[in-house]
Motif scaffolding. Structure first.
Motif, mmCIF file in Angstrom:
data_model
loop_
_atom_site.group_PDB
_atom_site.id
_atom_site.type_symbol
_atom_site.label_atom_id
_atom_site.label_comp_id
_atom_site.label_asym_id
_atom_site.label_seq_id
_atom_site.Cartn_x
_atom_site.Cartn_y
_atom_site.Cartn_z
ATOM 1 N N MET A 1 64.945 105.751 6.682
ATOM 2 C CA MET A 1 64.133 105.325 7.799
ATOM 3 C C MET A 1 62.869 106.183 7.822
ATOM 4 N N VAL A 2 61.765 105.547 8.089
ATOM 5 C CA VAL A 2 60.469 106.223 8.153
ATOM 6 C C VAL A 2 59.910 106.061 9.562
ATOM 7 N N VAL A 3 59.512 107.169 10.172
ATOM 8 C CA VAL A 3 58.925 107.158 11.508
ATOM 9 C C VAL A 3 57.486 107.647 11.398
ATOM 10 N N GLY A 4 56.571 106.847 11.901
ATOM 11 C CA GLY A 4 55.162 107.225 11.908
ATOM 12 C C GLY A 4 54.668 107.386 13.328
ATOM 13 N N THR A 5 53.931 108.446 13.560
ATOM 14 C CA THR A 5 53.340 108.668 14.877
ATOM 15 C C THR A 5 51.843 108.882 14.728
ATOM 16 N N ALA A 6 51.141 108.481 15.743
ATOM 17 C CA ALA A 6 49.689 108.689 15.776
ATOM 18 C C ALA A 6 49.303 109.163 17.162
ATOM 19 N N ARG A 7 48.295 109.975 17.208
ATOM 20 C CA ARG A 7 47.740 110.443 18.480
ATOM 21 C C ARG A 7 46.255 110.119 18.464
ATOM 22 N N ILE A 8 45.794 109.483 19.531
ATOM 23 C CA ILE A 8 44.389 109.080 19.641
ATOM 24 C C ILE A 8 43.811 109.659 20.925
ATOM 25 N N SER A 9 42.602 110.164 20.832
ATOM 26 C CA SER A 9 41.864 110.592 22.016
ATOM 27 C C SER A 9 40.602 109.747 22.117
ATOM 28 N N LEU A 10 40.415 109.137 23.273
ATOM 29 C CA LEU A 10 39.237 108.311 23.533
ATOM 30 C C LEU A 10 38.420 108.938 24.649
ATOM 31 N N TYR A 11 37.103 108.873 24.518
ATOM 32 C CA TYR A 11 36.195 109.352 25.548
ATOM 33 C C TYR A 11 35.488 108.153 26.165
ATOM 34 N N GLN A 50 37.738 110.894 32.177
ATOM 35 C CA GLN A 50 36.891 110.407 31.092
ATOM 36 C C GLN A 50 37.557 110.512 29.721
ATOM 37 N N VAL A 51 38.785 111.018 29.659
ATOM 38 C CA VAL A 51 39.481 111.181 28.382
ATOM 39 C C VAL A 51 40.844 110.496 28.460
ATOM 40 N N ILE A 52 41.157 109.730 27.409
ATOM 41 C CA ILE A 52 42.448 109.061 27.307
ATOM 42 C C ILE A 52 43.162 109.618 26.081
ATOM 43 N N GLY A 53 44.397 110.056 26.252
ATOM 44 C CA GLY A 53 45.220 110.520 25.136
ATOM 45 C C GLY A 53 46.393 109.576 24.952
ATOM 46 N N LEU A 54 46.436 108.869 23.834
ATOM 47 C CA LEU A 54 47.488 107.895 23.576
ATOM 48 C C LEU A 54 48.379 108.357 22.425
ATOM 49 N N GLY A 55 49.671 108.081 22.554
ATOM 50 C CA GLY A 55 50.627 108.335 21.483
ATOM 51 C C GLY A 55 51.211 107.015 21.022
ATOM 52 N N ILE A 56 51.331 106.840 19.721
ATOM 53 C CA ILE A 56 51.808 105.579 19.136
ATOM 54 C C ILE A 56 52.904 105.916 18.141
ATOM 55 N N LEU A 70 49.814 101.956 11.160
ATOM 56 C CA LEU A 70 49.129 102.945 11.997
ATOM 57 C C LEU A 70 47.623 102.936 11.748
ATOM 58 N N ASP A 71 47.200 102.807 10.494
ATOM 59 C CA ASP A 71 45.764 102.706 10.192
ATOM 60 C C ASP A 71 45.150 101.481 10.858
ATOM 61 N N LYS A 72 45.853 100.359 10.819
ATOM 62 C CA LYS A 72 45.354 99.133 11.450
ATOM 63 C C LYS A 72 45.270 99.282 12.963
ATOM 64 N N ILE A 73 46.247 99.965 13.552
ATOM 65 C CA ILE A 73 46.211 100.185 14.999
ATOM 66 C C ILE A 73 45.020 101.052 15.380
ATOM 67 N N LEU A 74 44.781 102.127 14.629
ATOM 68 C CA LEU A 74 43.630 102.990 14.917
ATOM 69 C C LEU A 74 42.324 102.216 14.801
ATOM 70 N N ALA A 75 42.195 101.407 13.765
ATOM 71 C CA ALA A 75 40.986 100.604 13.586
ATOM 72 C C ALA A 75 40.840 99.587 14.713
ATOM 73 N N TYR A 76 41.951 98.996 15.134
ATOM 74 C CA TYR A 76 41.917 97.998 16.203
ATOM 75 C C TYR A 76 41.484 98.630 17.529
ATOM 76 N N VAL A 77 42.062 99.774 17.875
ATOM 77 C CA VAL A 77 41.693 100.455 19.124
ATOM 78 C C VAL A 77 40.220 100.831 19.092
ATOM 79 N N ASP A 78 39.742 101.293 17.948
ATOM 80 C CA ASP A 78 38.323 101.625 17.812
ATOM 81 C C ASP A 78 37.449 100.386 17.946
ATOM 82 N N SER A 79 37.912 99.244 17.444
ATOM 83 C CA SER A 79 37.118 98.016 17.491
ATOM 84 C C SER A 79 37.075 97.386 18.884
ATOM 85 N N ASP A 87 39.137 111.759 18.501
ATOM 86 C CA ASP A 87 40.117 112.434 17.668
ATOM 87 C C ASP A 87 41.263 111.476 17.348
ATOM 88 N N SER A 88 41.806 111.605 16.165
ATOM 89 C CA SER A 88 42.996 110.835 15.797
ATOM 90 C C SER A 88 43.784 111.623 14.757
#
Length: 95
Positions: A1-11, A50-56, A70-79, A87-88
């Motif tokens: 099993m593979v678990v991937g996590t991502a952390r994104i910070s949005l301003y 003014q800052v959002i911290g998301l965990g995926i 995870l790469d697609k999710i980061l690109a989607y949130v940015d788009s 930060d990601s």
């Protein structure tokens, strides 16, 4: 099993209250969950308006697949252009 996590910070530049921030957070969470079927939540900067911290997190059986999602999710949130991604970070663990 593979678990991937991502952390994104949005301003968010033009945000003036926690109420506006919550509206944006709910929108991002709903869109990501609907499109990618991934677990996502606000995990950081709860009191900063003014800052959002998301965990995926994404679970799968192939490391490349999890990384790709995870790469697609980061690109989607940015788009979405709801905020500037400041930060990601992605981490993938084999269990």
């Amino acid at each position: 099993m593979v678990v991937g996590t991502a952390r994104i910070s949005l301003y968010i530049r033009d945000n003036h209250s926690l109420k506006e921030k919550r509206k944006i957070v709910k929108s991002v969470i709903a869109k990501v969950q609907h499109r990618f079927n991934a677990s996502i939540a606000e995990v950081d900067s709860n009191d900063k308006w003014q800052v959002i911290g998301l965990g995926i997190s994404v679970v799968g059986n192939d490391r490349r697949f999890v990384n790709s999602v995870l790469d697609k999710i980061l690109a989607y949130v940015d788009s979405l252009y709801l905020g500037e991604m400041i930060d990601s970070d992605i981490e993938i663990v084999n269990i």
